[in-house]
Design a protein around this motif. Structure first.
Motif, mmCIF file in Angstrom:
data_model
loop_
_atom_site.group_PDB
_atom_site.id
_atom_site.type_symbol
_atom_site.label_atom_id
_atom_site.label_comp_id
_atom_site.label_asym_id
_atom_site.label_seq_id
_atom_site.Cartn_x
_atom_site.Cartn_y
_atom_site.Cartn_z
ATOM 1 N N ASN A 32 7.405 -4.233 6.182
ATOM 2 C CA ASN A 32 6.977 -2.848 6.350
ATOM 3 C C ASN A 32 8.117 -1.959 6.844
ATOM 4 N N ASP A 68 6.213 -4.170 11.583
ATOM 5 C CA ASP A 68 6.425 -5.584 11.274
ATOM 6 C C ASP A 68 6.048 -6.445 12.473
ATOM 7 N N ILE A 70 3.888 -7.051 9.120
ATOM 8 C CA ILE A 70 2.788 -6.297 8.546
ATOM 9 C C ILE A 70 1.545 -7.161 8.398
ATOM 10 N N TRP A 112 0.593 4.018 4.909
ATOM 11 C CA TRP A 112 0.177 2.623 5.089
ATOM 12 C C TRP A 112 -0.439 2.091 3.798
#
Length: 485
Positions: A263, A235, A237, A359
């Motif tokens: 995130n 973060d 993100i 991701w």
């Protein structure tokens, strides 16, 4: 009826799911089996003479293959309608092209392994290449229903031509789906028979006015406004910058910032659910000869929660990026090309590799591209990520990435690697995400403007960074150089 294309417009195609009820579901199953037999027949015809198939344009496929069905007695006796045969040809062409692309990729890997000097490396590359891809022996595609195969669509019912096993008959089908979005119209649809259930997927279409080429926009208005996005593993993100460049002076001005988090929360909840799955798996007593084998659909609700968490984050972030770009009247959204950024054993730590494997950056880019184009006709591009993280966007010099740790906020730096901060040669420390987002936008504007792009610093009226192109042989990568304008 499929929507006709208009000059000066581009066509948007999306899908919408509907539930189906019919008195004769067995006819749908028979039609789907016949359709897939037809697909496999055309796959065999196309693969038997690959040279002819590859040299044939997509517009001429019908002329070459449509009447060959006469040579197959079973399919010829079924008198398959023309629209269904053409749908089968399109499906078969996709199957053969996909197989041929994978086969070519496999051949290149084998040839690369043969050129290795050492036997160990040659064996390793050959094993990595795997077995050659083969064409499927059967398919299970849904029925692709073109406009000639259905009629009398009332919004709740329609009549579809189906195969009864002996003849073709029009059968009434009831369906329910949500309301169409504004300006969309129905096109064709797919009818799916899966696990004794029926589904219908409409293709909905609309024409959106094109804003034209960006080069023409620059010439007409003398400027270009973009939203450059840097996606991070931690973060925040998303870190974005709204940059506006002017053609006459090539000066780029920063107008607004965007920061989105989420995130870390995703990683926390994912690890929690994975931990619950691991505990449940340790309590199972299902042992086989191959070891512990969990039952079918084991912890399916927990796996579904993990999938929904990712989907929620992707949809939320992509929506925020697109709306932010529209609010600031951006002509373009610029991302980094993250194709090569993936887990690599030995190069990254275990924690970093785990983050890369989970991701969602590529999915965010894909959804932003779709939403921006469909809603507001905003284009999306990707640039080479080289040097964007280790270059100071305000001075053009090489900077160091690192983090501040401890109670004294000691700055730990490294020549390469991850870090939330960057340290410039003059000792100033900035956010690495904002620095990278600014460099991504400057890199794209350098390729569009004829003059060298000059970035105007917020606190300095004259001091600027000039971004220059590298030689052509080096690729489409740009380097900055300090100057005073």
């Amino acid at each position: 009826m499929a929507l006709k294309k208009q000059k000066g417009h581009f066509q948007i195609n999306e899908s919408i799911l509907a539930t189906v009820e019919t008195a004769t579901p067995e006819y749908v199953k028979l039609t789907q089996l016949l359709f897939n037999d037809c697909v496999m027949f055309y796959v065999s015809q196309m693969s038997s003479n690959l040279k002819l198939f590859l040299s044939t344009s997509s517009d001429s496929l019908y002329n070459f293959y449509e009447k060959r069905i006469i040579s197959e007695p079973v399919l010829n006796a079924a008198r398959i309608p023309q629209d269904l045969r053409r749908a089968a040809i399109k499906k078969a062409a996709g199957v053969v092209k996909s197989w041929y692309t994978n086969f070519e990729r496999w051949m290149k890997r084998i040839e690369r392994s043969k050129t290795c000097h050492t036997l160990k490396k040659r064996a390793r590359l050959k094993k990595k290449a795997g077995k050659p891809p083969v064409l499927p022996q059967s398919t299970n595609f849904p029925i692709q229903v073109y406009s000639g195969m259905f009629k009398d669509d009332t919004g709740e019912t329609l009549v579809v031509k189906l195969w009864t096993g002996k003849v073709w008959q029009f059968q009434k089908v009831s369906y329910k789906c949500r309301e169409l979005p504004p300006d969309y119209v129905k096109g064709t649809f797919s009818l799916i028979y899966d696990e004794s259930r029926l589904k219908l997927v409409w293709v909905i279409q609309k024409n959106i006015p094109s804003k034209g080429k960006l080069v023409d926009h620059i010439k007409a208005y003398g400027k270009l406004r973009i939203l450059s996005i840097d996606l991070n593993l931690d973060d925040p993100i998303v870190v974005g910058k709204v940059l506006e460049g002017y053609e006459d002076t090539s000066v780029v001005v920063e107008l607004a910032n965007l920061r989105i988090s989420g995130n870390n929360r995703l990683h926390h909840l994912r690890k929690r659910y994975l931990g619950e799955i691991a505990k449940a798996k340790s309590l199972t007593n299902t042992k086989t000869e191959l070891g512990v084998l969990p039952p079918l659909n084991f912890c399916s609700k927990l796996w579904k929660r993990i999938k929904n968490l990712e989907k929620e984050l992707i949809e939320t972030i992509s929506h925020s990026i697109v709306e932010f770009a529209n609010d600031y009247n951006c002509n373009l959204i610029v991302f980094e090309n993250l194709k090569s950024l993936k887990p690599q054993r030995g190069k990254y730590s275990r924690r970093s590799n785990m983050k890369r494997s989970f991701w969602v950056a590529k999915k965010i880019q894909k959804r932003v591209e779709q939403k921006a184009l469909n809603r507001y006709s905003i284009y999306t591009v990707r640039v080479n990520p080289a040097f964007t993280s280790i270059t100071d966007s305000r001075s053009g010099a090489k900077c160091l990435r690192g983090s501040q740790v401890g109670s004294l906020n000691l700055y730990l730096w490294s020549d390469s690697g991850l870090g939330k901060l960057v340290q410039t040669p003059d000792g100033k420390i900035f956010c690495s995400g904002e620095n990278a987002a600014r460099n991504i936008g400057l890199k794209y504007l350098t390729a569009k403007f004829e003059k060298p792009v000059v970035f105007k610093n917020a606190g300095l009226p004259t001091g600027c960074v000039v971004w220059l192109r590298k030689p052509v042989g080096k690729g489409n990568v740009v380097i900055p150089a300090w100057s005073c304008a």
